[in-house]
Design a protein around this motif. Sequence first.
Motif, PDB file in Angstrom:
ATOM      1  N   ILE A   1      35.597  32.132  29.167  1.00 27.03           N
ATOM      2  CA  ILE A   1      36.886  33.127  29.016  1.00 27.03           C
ATOM      3  C   ILE A   1      37.148  34.816  30.230  1.00 27.03           C
ATOM      4  O   ILE A   1      36.437  35.478  29.269  1.00 27.03           O
ATOM      5  N   LEU A   2      37.557  34.824  31.082  1.00 28.03           N
ATOM      6  CA  LEU A   2      37.515  35.584  31.327  1.00 28.03           C
ATOM      7  C   LEU A   2      38.383  36.255  31.829  1.00 28.03           C
ATOM      8  O   LEU A   2      40.335  35.400  32.375  1.00 28.03           O
ATOM      9  N   PRO A   3      39.185  37.486  32.194  1.00 25.49           N
ATOM     10  CA  PRO A   3      40.123  38.421  32.971  1.00 25.49           C
ATOM     11  C   PRO A   3      41.014  37.556  34.795  1.00 25.49           C
ATOM     12  O   PRO A   3      39.795  37.455  35.353  1.00 25.49           O
ATOM     13  N   VAL A   4      41.860  36.910  34.631  1.00 26.60           N
ATOM     14  CA  VAL A   4      42.671  37.570  35.983  1.00 26.60           C
ATOM     15  C   VAL A   4      43.316  38.927  36.320  1.00 26.60           C
ATOM     16  O   VAL A   4      43.749  38.865  36.041  1.00 26.60           O
ATOM     17  N   PRO A   5      42.602  39.156  37.540  1.00 28.21           N
ATOM     18  CA  PRO A   5      41.438  38.875  38.242  1.00 28.21           C
ATOM     19  C   PRO A   5      40.383  39.041  38.034  1.00 28.21           C
ATOM     20  O   PRO A   5      39.989  39.984  37.308  1.00 28.21           O
ATOM     21  N   ALA A   6      39.603  38.231  38.300  1.00 30.06           N
ATOM     22  CA  ALA A   6      37.651  38.030  37.545  1.00 30.06           C
ATOM     23  C   ALA A   6      37.571  39.554  38.046  1.00 30.06           C
ATOM     24  O   ALA A   6      37.850  40.174  39.039  1.00 30.06           O
ATOM     25  N   PRO A   7      36.654  39.431  37.604  1.00 25.54           N
ATOM     26  CA  PRO A   7      35.506  40.633  37.783  1.00 25.54           C
ATOM     27  C   PRO A   7      35.461  41.097  38.790  1.00 25.54           C
ATOM     28  O   PRO A   7      34.994  42.513  40.177  1.00 25.54           O
ATOM     29  N   ALA A   8      34.281  40.113  40.069  1.00 25.67           N
ATOM     30  CA  ALA A   8      34.148  40.142  41.110  1.00 25.67           C
ATOM     31  C   ALA A   8      34.833  40.582  41.998  1.00 25.67           C
ATOM     32  O   ALA A   8      35.180  41.054  43.445  1.00 25.67           O
ATOM     33  N   VAL A   9      36.104  39.789  41.957  1.00 29.77           N
ATOM     34  CA  VAL A   9      37.469  39.767  43.179  1.00 29.77           C
ATOM     35  C   VAL A   9      37.823  41.655  42.710  1.00 29.77           C
ATOM     36  O   VAL A   9      38.208  41.976  43.631  1.00 29.77           O
ATOM     37  N   LEU A  10      37.335  42.554  41.650  1.00 33.25           N
ATOM     38  CA  LEU A  10      38.180  43.349  42.168  1.00 33.25           C
ATOM     39  C   LEU A  10      36.759  44.336  42.476  1.00 33.25           C
ATOM     40  O   LEU A  10      37.534  44.997  43.445  1.00 33.25           O
ATOM     41  N   GLU A  11      35.731  43.907  42.091  1.00 35.26           N
ATOM     42  CA  GLU A  11      34.595  44.796  43.422  1.00 35.26           C
ATOM     43  C   GLU A  11      35.208  44.369  44.443  1.00 35.26           C
ATOM     44  O   GLU A  11      35.131  44.994  45.391  1.00 35.26           O
TER      45      GLU A  11
ATOM     46  N   LYS B   1      38.022  46.263  46.128  1.00 32.27           N
ATOM     47  CA  LYS B   1      38.039  47.995  46.043  1.00 32.27           C
ATOM     48  C   LYS B   1      38.088  48.377  47.506  1.00 32.27           C
ATOM     49  O   LYS B   1      38.467  48.088  48.697  1.00 32.27           O
ATOM     50  N   ASP B   2      38.894  49.182  47.049  1.00 27.92           N
ATOM     51  CA  ASP B   2      39.872  49.843  48.096  1.00 27.92           C
ATOM     52  C   ASP B   2      40.641  49.267  48.819  1.00 27.92           C
ATOM     53  O   ASP B   2      41.551  50.043  49.829  1.00 27.92           O
ATOM     54  N   ILE B   3      41.173  48.370  48.234  1.00 25.29           N
ATOM     55  CA  ILE B   3      41.810  47.552  49.481  1.00 25.29           C
ATOM     56  C   ILE B   3      43.377  46.798  47.767  1.00 25.29           C
ATOM     57  O   ILE B   3      42.882  46.871  47.286  1.00 25.29           O
ATOM     58  N   ASN B   4      44.213  46.935  49.270  1.00 28.98           N
ATOM     59  CA  ASN B   4      45.580  47.317  48.386  1.00 28.98           C
ATOM     60  C   ASN B   4      46.352  45.077  47.395  1.00 28.98           C
ATOM     61  O   ASN B   4      45.739  45.045  48.305  1.00 28.98           O
ATOM     62  N   CYS B   5      45.849  45.330  46.286  1.00 30.93           N
ATOM     63  CA  CYS B   5      46.407  44.288  45.714  1.00 30.93           C
ATOM     64  C   CYS B   5      47.940  44.385  44.723  1.00 30.93           C
ATOM     65  O   CYS B   5      48.548  44.924  44.278  1.00 30.93           O
ATOM     66  N   ILE B   6      48.167  43.327  44.280  1.00 30.70           N
ATOM     67  CA  ILE B   6      49.366  42.564  44.165  1.00 30.70           C
ATOM     68  C   ILE B   6      48.994  41.972  42.731  1.00 30.70           C
ATOM     69  O   ILE B   6      48.799  40.851  42.480  1.00 30.70           O
ATOM     70  N   GLY B   7      49.785  42.650  41.169  1.00 22.78           N
ATOM     71  CA  GLY B   7      49.511  41.620  40.328  1.00 22.78           C
ATOM     72  C   GLY B   7      50.517  39.952  40.487  1.00 22.78           C
ATOM     73  O   GLY B   7      50.912  40.562  40.722  1.00 22.78           O
ATOM     74  N   GLY B   8      50.134  39.017  39.151  1.00 17.99           N
ATOM     75  CA  GLY B   8      50.695  38.065  39.432  1.00 17.99           C
ATOM     76  C   GLY B   8      51.195  37.853  41.453  1.00 17.99           C
ATOM     77  O   GLY B   8      50.457  37.335  42.037  1.00 17.99           O
ATOM     78  N   PRO B   9      52.047  36.876  41.106  1.00 24.69           N
ATOM     79  CA  PRO B   9      53.666  36.751  40.152  1.00 24.69           C
ATOM     80  C   PRO B   9      53.610  35.493  38.965  1.00 24.69           C
ATOM     81  O   PRO B   9      54.367  35.394  38.959  1.00 24.69           O
ATOM     82  N   VAL B  10      52.850  35.671  38.298  1.00 28.60           N
ATOM     83  CA  VAL B  10      52.583  34.233  37.941  1.00 28.60           C
ATOM     84  C   VAL B  10      51.249  34.340  36.850  1.00 28.60           C
ATOM     85  O   VAL B  10      50.181  34.802  37.586  1.00 28.60           O
ATOM     86  N   GLU B  11      51.140  33.644  35.994  1.00 29.22           N
ATOM     87  CA  GLU B  11      49.680  33.512  35.267  1.00 29.22           C
ATOM     88  C   GLU B  11      48.717  32.577  35.491  1.00 29.22           C
ATOM     89  O   GLU B  11      48.215  31.059  34.650  1.00 29.22           O
ATOM     90  N   SER B  12      48.077  32.278  36.566  1.00 27.14           N
ATOM     91  CA  SER B  12      47.256  31.742  37.240  1.00 27.14           C
ATOM     92  C   SER B  12      46.289  32.369  38.452  1.00 27.14           C
ATOM     93  O   SER B  12      46.547  33.041  38.742  1.00 27.14           O
ATOM     94  N   GLU B  13      45.449  32.647  38.601  1.00 32.16           N
ATOM     95  CA  GLU B  13      44.263  32.796  39.442  1.00 32.16           C
ATOM     96  C   GLU B  13      45.309  32.499  40.835  1.00 32.16           C
ATOM     97  O   GLU B  13      44.636  31.400  41.469  1.00 32.16           O
ATOM     98  N   LEU B  14      45.161  33.315  41.344  1.00 29.15           N
ATOM     99  CA  LEU B  14      45.596  33.213  42.990  1.00 29.15           C
ATOM    100  C   LEU B  14      44.560  33.643  44.541  1.00 29.15           C
ATOM    101  O   LEU B  14      44.318  32.917  44.952  1.00 29.15           O
TER     102      LEU B  14
END
Length: 404
Positions: A177-187, A190-203
């Motif tokens: 079980i991993l948090p969303v966004p997945a660690p690989a997604v965040l890597e 990197k340096d790209i604009n992101c927005i959390g949500g707007p739902v508790e699901s992987e987008l």
Amino acid sequence: MKINKKYRGKIMTLIIDPQTGGIAGNMIIGALVDLGANPKELKEIMESVTSQFGKVKVSFNKVNKCGIDSTYCNVELLSENKHIHYKDLISKIDNLELDEKVKETSKNIFKRIAIAESKVHGESLDEIHFHEVGSSDAVADVIGSVYGFYSLNLDKEEVIGLPVALGGGRIKTTHGILPVPAPAVLEILKDINCIGGPVESELATPTGCAIYAELCSEFKKFIPQCKTSKIAYGAGKKDFDFPNVLRIIKTKEITESDRIDVIETNIDHLTGEEIGYLFDKLLDEGASDVSVTPIIMKKNRQGSLLKVIANRSKRNHLIDVMFKEIGTLGIRISPNLHRGIAKREFIKKSVEINGNIFDVTFKVAYVNGEIISGRPEYEDLLKIANKTDIPLIEVKKIVGNYDD
């Protein structure tokens, strides 16, 4: 002479907009089909190239997501998902019978994923093996997206990426079980604009984010000033109280834009002749423009402000030239400035003066497809003045502008 008032060479821009519904490989493919890519051709390519990874079945259909008519690309995995090492996956892609640029871009995308995975898991690239992103459906997503992109000649356009909606909550993976966004997604983002949500699901999936990061040439928070040409939507498989779609906007810019760096330094130890030499040297070495302005420096010393406008690719070279030629102790850089420029081209036109025919080159400038100026080049006017013994100012009046 008939003058074509419309210029056909305006820059086209593609905007990838994942800021509401997120992004995944099949959403990109669906949006490209909605934009005009051939679904039958994509289906054939995606199903054939994945044969050495595992069988997939690809289908396209129109769906409605919260009132948005969009194209859904369904990639169904027909065989068992097998893990594969990164280097083996790259080797298999090299052996595919595809255009080289499609293979190279696809490999770049998987390299982005591999680098992200290696940082997350503390492994080298040779050690990395893919789980979900190495399966045949992920390979189909990557190659299908890249093939569709090139089939529409979108590599000839500037591609702008808007912020990525990531989703939230937790997701079950082969690593647990991993948090969303997945660690690989965040890597990857990197340096790209992101927005959390707007739902508790992987987008945003790692595959979708890697494709997005590779295809985009620039990332912005907002849609730039533009004229919209076509809007396409690729659907995700999930249903929320908002449209789970990826939007791609094809635009035609009102004016051509140029990203530049401005390089400046103060000089107070060069003679006028030396400044003149430096002026010409910098232009010869690739500067877009050079200006020298008289200034008063500290202790009331007279000096000059040297300002150089350069494209980013030329910046470091020009800085080296300035250090070498001037011996200055410091150079200021204002990076990534934007300037609006009119599209320009040089057009020759024959002009009759005193029974003689002269070829005159005009610098013609366009904004939004319309000619805004068409001035003759000084060197051509000077040649005519010397040959006809007519004053330069009179030659300029006779020749006029391009659209006179």
